[in-house]
Motif scaffolding. Structure first.
Motif, PDB file in Angstrom:
ATOM      1  N   ASP A 101      74.516   3.267  54.215  1.00 32.88           N
ATOM      2  CA  ASP A 101      74.598   4.167  55.575  1.00 32.88           C
ATOM      3  C   ASP A 101      73.157   5.143  56.212  1.00 32.88           C
ATOM      4  O   ASP A 101      72.448   5.400  55.489  1.00 32.88           O
ATOM      5  CB  ASP A 101      75.776   4.808  55.897  1.00 32.88           C
ATOM      6  N   ALA A 102      72.488   5.103  57.186  1.00 32.19           N
ATOM      7  CA  ALA A 102      71.462   6.016  57.231  1.00 32.19           C
ATOM      8  C   ALA A 102      71.984   7.952  57.562  1.00 32.19           C
ATOM      9  O   ALA A 102      71.221   8.194  56.835  1.00 32.19           O
ATOM     10  CB  ALA A 102      70.387   5.794  58.708  1.00 32.19           C
ATOM     11  N   ASP A 103      73.288   7.138  57.442  1.00 32.91           N
ATOM     12  CA  ASP A 103      73.666   9.108  57.458  1.00 32.91           C
ATOM     13  C   ASP A 103      74.094   9.890  56.591  1.00 32.91           C
ATOM     14  O   ASP A 103      74.526  11.127  56.452  1.00 32.91           O
ATOM     15  CB  ASP A 103      74.370   9.394  58.463  1.00 32.91           C
ATOM     16  N   ARG A 104      74.518   9.026  55.128  1.00 34.75           N
ATOM     17  CA  ARG A 104      74.424   9.602  53.987  1.00 34.75           C
ATOM     18  C   ARG A 104      73.695   9.777  53.244  1.00 34.75           C
ATOM     19  O   ARG A 104      72.889   8.549  52.712  1.00 34.75           O
ATOM     20  CB  ARG A 104      75.886   8.600  53.225  1.00 34.75           C
ATOM     21  N   PRO A 105      73.868  10.656  52.098  1.00 34.73           N
ATOM     22  CA  PRO A 105      73.152  10.593  50.811  1.00 34.73           C
ATOM     23  C   PRO A 105      73.276   9.452  49.424  1.00 34.73           C
ATOM     24  O   PRO A 105      74.503   8.565  50.054  1.00 34.73           O
ATOM     25  CB  PRO A 105      72.934  11.420  49.863  1.00 34.73           C
ATOM     26  N   ALA A 106      72.479   8.677  49.585  1.00 31.25           N
ATOM     27  CA  ALA A 106      72.580   7.519  48.683  1.00 31.25           C
ATOM     28  C   ALA A 106      71.882   7.779  47.035  1.00 31.25           C
ATOM     29  O   ALA A 106      70.783   8.218  46.926  1.00 31.25           O
ATOM     30  CB  ALA A 106      72.221   5.969  49.577  1.00 31.25           C
ATOM     31  N   ALA A 107      72.599   6.459  46.244  1.00 32.71           N
ATOM     32  CA  ALA A 107      72.379   6.965  44.623  1.00 32.71           C
ATOM     33  C   ALA A 107      71.919   5.908  44.002  1.00 32.71           C
ATOM     34  O   ALA A 107      72.591   4.670  43.860  1.00 32.71           O
ATOM     35  CB  ALA A 107      73.012   7.608  44.081  1.00 32.71           C
ATOM     36  N   VAL A 120      79.686   6.578  38.530  1.00 32.90           N
ATOM     37  CA  VAL A 120      79.483   6.406  39.921  1.00 32.90           C
ATOM     38  C   VAL A 120      80.752   6.992  40.347  1.00 32.90           C
ATOM     39  O   VAL A 120      80.053   7.285  41.561  1.00 32.90           O
ATOM     40  CB  VAL A 120      79.747   4.814  39.870  1.00 32.90           C
ATOM     41  N   GLU A 121      81.252   7.305  39.382  1.00 32.50           N
ATOM     42  CA  GLU A 121      82.635   8.059  40.257  1.00 32.50           C
ATOM     43  C   GLU A 121      82.126   9.718  40.690  1.00 32.50           C
ATOM     44  O   GLU A 121      82.798   9.926  41.636  1.00 32.50           O
ATOM     45  CB  GLU A 121      83.586   7.914  39.128  1.00 32.50           C
ATOM     46  N   ARG A 122      82.002  10.166  39.672  1.00 39.04           N
ATOM     47  CA  ARG A 122      81.135  11.798  39.811  1.00 39.04           C
ATOM     48  C   ARG A 122      80.408  11.833  41.326  1.00 39.04           C
ATOM     49  O   ARG A 122      80.563  12.598  41.907  1.00 39.04           O
ATOM     50  CB  ARG A 122      80.211  12.483  38.588  1.00 39.04           C
ATOM     51  N   LEU A 123      78.981  10.575  41.047  1.00 42.35           N
ATOM     52  CA  LEU A 123      78.337  10.894  42.600  1.00 42.35           C
ATOM     53  C   LEU A 123      78.933  10.354  43.906  1.00 42.35           C
ATOM     54  O   LEU A 123      78.946  10.863  44.834  1.00 42.35           O
ATOM     55  CB  LEU A 123      77.272   9.676  42.707  1.00 42.35           C
ATOM     56  N   LEU A 168      63.275   1.093  46.598  1.00 41.33           N
ATOM     57  CA  LEU A 168      63.325   2.582  46.015  1.00 41.33           C
ATOM     58  C   LEU A 168      63.398   3.917  46.933  1.00 41.33           C
ATOM     59  O   LEU A 168      64.325   4.758  46.678  1.00 41.33           O
ATOM     60  CB  LEU A 168      62.293   3.243  44.339  1.00 41.33           C
ATOM     61  N   ARG A 169      62.623   3.340  47.989  1.00 44.40           N
ATOM     62  CA  ARG A 169      63.034   4.842  49.379  1.00 44.40           C
ATOM     63  C   ARG A 169      63.854   4.947  49.629  1.00 44.40           C
ATOM     64  O   ARG A 169      64.298   6.562  50.129  1.00 44.40           O
ATOM     65  CB  ARG A 169      61.544   4.681  49.405  1.00 44.40           C
ATOM     66  N   ALA A 170      65.057   4.557  49.090  1.00 43.31           N
ATOM     67  CA  ALA A 170      66.097   3.626  50.411  1.00 43.31           C
ATOM     68  C   ALA A 170      67.114   5.263  49.156  1.00 43.31           C
ATOM     69  O   ALA A 170      68.470   5.763  50.106  1.00 43.31           O
ATOM     70  CB  ALA A 170      66.914   2.952  49.696  1.00 43.31           C
ATOM     71  N   PHE A 171      66.875   5.743  48.409  1.00 40.05           N
ATOM     72  CA  PHE A 171      67.713   6.222  47.408  1.00 40.05           C
ATOM     73  C   PHE A 171      67.086   7.952  47.240  1.00 40.05           C
ATOM     74  O   PHE A 171      65.599   8.020  46.964  1.00 40.05           O
ATOM     75  CB  PHE A 171      67.673   5.914  46.109  1.00 40.05           C
ATOM     76  N   ASP A 172      68.031   9.019  47.444  1.00 40.22           N
ATOM     77  CA  ASP A 172      68.008  10.541  47.375  1.00 40.22           C
ATOM     78  C   ASP A 172      67.868  10.455  45.895  1.00 40.22           C
ATOM     79  O   ASP A 172      67.035  11.778  45.555  1.00 40.22           O
ATOM     80  CB  ASP A 172      69.172  11.426  47.954  1.00 40.22           C
ATOM     81  N   LEU A 173      68.511   9.617  44.626  1.00 43.63           N
ATOM     82  CA  LEU A 173      68.692   9.675  43.740  1.00 43.63           C
ATOM     83  C   LEU A 173      68.717   8.727  42.839  1.00 43.63           C
ATOM     84  O   LEU A 173      69.444   7.720  43.298  1.00 43.63           O
ATOM     85  CB  LEU A 173      69.775  10.678  43.154  1.00 43.63           C
TER      86      LEU A 173
END
Length: 517
Positions: A370-376, A386-389, A407-412
């Protein structure tokens, strides 16, 4: 003589502008539109163009503007307002549009003959009232055709919103429309380069060796021999079984290693064999049995103190030592430090350059995020992470291989502090939590991770079984903390040492120099 009028000129620093520019040029080339690339470097570092840009020029999809001539174009697309001043002296354009990833500085001069194309709504809202804005934001273009056969519905959606046709529609807004056939451009004839017949055998860890192989001079053809999965890139690859896969003892495996190397040298006749591994007995025997070949040890640094001195001694059999750089070199107190003067050192090696990464929107689209939620991205097999994030609202991808382009898809990113992951995440400015492995005998991941933490470019969890892991995940879940990490990474200045390593190997082959052995 009539001057050539190009349809579109793209103004950028082409050492770093890669995938997005390439997709736009391909769309223009398919529509028989001529493209001029106007290169304006933002600093004096002698870095090469991004690989995609080199491919465009090689294939004739675009032409590089000459610095000693003024070009005439119908539309100038500037990737950054800071480059416009120089462009005015080199390009005459009927229309100029600036692709803006940030608003102009307050109080700065705003040219009145320019349209501004914000990259997103955040930039649009921050633009001064005097700026003449395009109707739509300037989205990055993706190659939607790659998904045609397998995902036809996705192809149609991508082509409509982000594909080549979407780019041609916005060009039409500036009066630039597709042609039926390409305009005839003068081409100077040149010799066709012969296929390379000289070979370099690259043995060991595939990521760093593939990074070097991709950048070798055209006269040298790489052959990669590895015990791991075959690397991408279309290189000729040979398999060498690991000791575990062979199922025998150490002596039997070393005999196999010696015989396999002998066979590969007889088969491919390499001028250089570069070994990104330890000098095992089988390798040392192969070195001594083939004195006509130049042998290079690609020896990483960051060995723990007091470990591996016997390998340094065995490594004296090699003709040369190539040392990939370490961001954490100041924290290195292992045995390779004392032997460093005899090694040829380069900057840290990463598989890709910055321009080869997909932009965030394209990377997320490819991964189905999704474009509107942070991704890790989690590069470890720990379900607690995984569960914590996910509890913090992240969408999580668990994957360790073939992730560099995305890599640029991810905020963390949460990863170990192994050489490859560590350097590419820092170099590309991806907020990172490092969980160093303690099981790597000759790779001091703990020291590497501690150095990054002390430098403020990453968070480090030394004891993942303690509450330290949860605290780090909770901290990195905050957008302001990730922004601080990203800014600190942006201050780093190390470049990709793969090009320098490839150039150096090419020079060795040309001179056939021998130092050790």
């Amino acid at each position: 003589m009539t001057a050539t009028v190009h349809d579109v000129a793209i103004l950028a620093d082409f050492r770093f502008a890669g995938a997005g520019v390439a997709a736009e040029v391909h769309a223009q080339h398919e529509a028989a539109l001529s493209t001029l690339l106007v290169h304006v470097p933002r600093d004096a570092r002698p870095l090469p163009f991004a690989p995609q840009v080199r491919d465009l020029l090689r294939d004739g999809a675009a032409t590089l503007a000459r610095e000693d001539r003024t070009a005439t174009v119908r539309l100038l697309i500037a990737r950054g307002a800071d480059l416009l001043a120089e462009a005015r002296t080199r390009v005459r354009a009927e229309h100029t549009v600036v692709v803006a990833d940030r608003a102009p500085e307050p109080g700065g001069d705003l040219p009145d003959d320019v349209e501004w194309a914000p990259v997103d709504d955040r930039v649009r809202e921050a633009m001064p009232l005097l700026c003449r804005l395009t109707v739509h934001n300037w989205h990055e273009v993706v190659d939607a055709a790659a998904s045609w056969q397998e995902f036809p519905e996705r192809f149609r959606a991508l082509e409509r919103t982000s594909g080549h046709q979407s780019h041609l529609r916005r060009l039409a807004g500036f009066g630039i429309r597709p042609r039926i056939s390409a305009p005839a451009l003068p081409r100077e004839p040149g010799p066709v380069p012969p296929a390379p017949t000289r070979r370099v055998l690259l043995l060991g860890a595939p990521t760093r060796l593939t990074a070097i192989a991709r950048r070798l001079p055209p006269a040298l053809a790489p052959v990669i021999a590895t015990q791991y999965a075959a690397p991408g890139g279309g290189f000729l690859t040979e398999h060498i079984p690991s000791r575990e896969a062979l199922g025998g003892g150490e002596a039997a495996w070393n005999r196999m290693l010696r015989d396999r190397l002998t066979h590969l040298i007889d088969l491919h006749s390499p001028e250089i064999v570069a070994v990104d591994d330890l000098p095992h007995e089988g390798i040392v025997e192969a070195v001594r049995a083939h004195p006509h070949v130049l042998w290079v040890w690609v020896r990483r640094a960051m060995w723990p103190r007091g470990a591996g001195q016997e390998w340094i001694t065995e490594g004296k059999v090699f003709d040369h030592v190539l040392e990939p750089g370490e961001f954490a070199a100041l924290a290195d107190d292992g045995p390779t430090v004392a032997d460093r003067a005899s090694a040829h050192r380069v900057e840290p090696i990463t598989l890709l350059d910055a321009g080869e990464l997909l932009d965030p929107a394209a990377a997320r689209a490819d991964l189905g995020l999704d474009a509107d939620r942070p991704a890790a991205l989690v590069r470890l097999g720990d379900t607690r992470i995984v569960e914590r994030l996910e509890g913090h609202g992240f969408q999580v991808v668990v994957r360790d291989q073939a992730v560099s382009r995305y890599l640029r898809a991810f905020d963390l990113v949460v990863s170990s502090a192994d050489y490859d992951a560590y350097h590419e995440q820092l170099r590309f400015g991806i907020p990172t939590i490092l969980v160093p492995s303690r099981d790597t005998v000759l790779d001091d991941q703990l020291a590497r991770a501690r150095y990054a933490d002390a430098a403020g470019v990453a968070l480090t969890v030394e004891d993942p079984e303690s509450e330290e892991l949860e605290r780090a995940l909770d901290s990195a879940a905050r957008a302001d903390k990730r922004a601080v990490l990203r800014r600190r990474c942006e201050e780093l200045t190390f470049s990709n040492g793969a090009s320098a390593a490839a150039t150096w190997l090419g020079g060795l082959a040309a001179r056939h120099e021998r130092i050790g052995g």
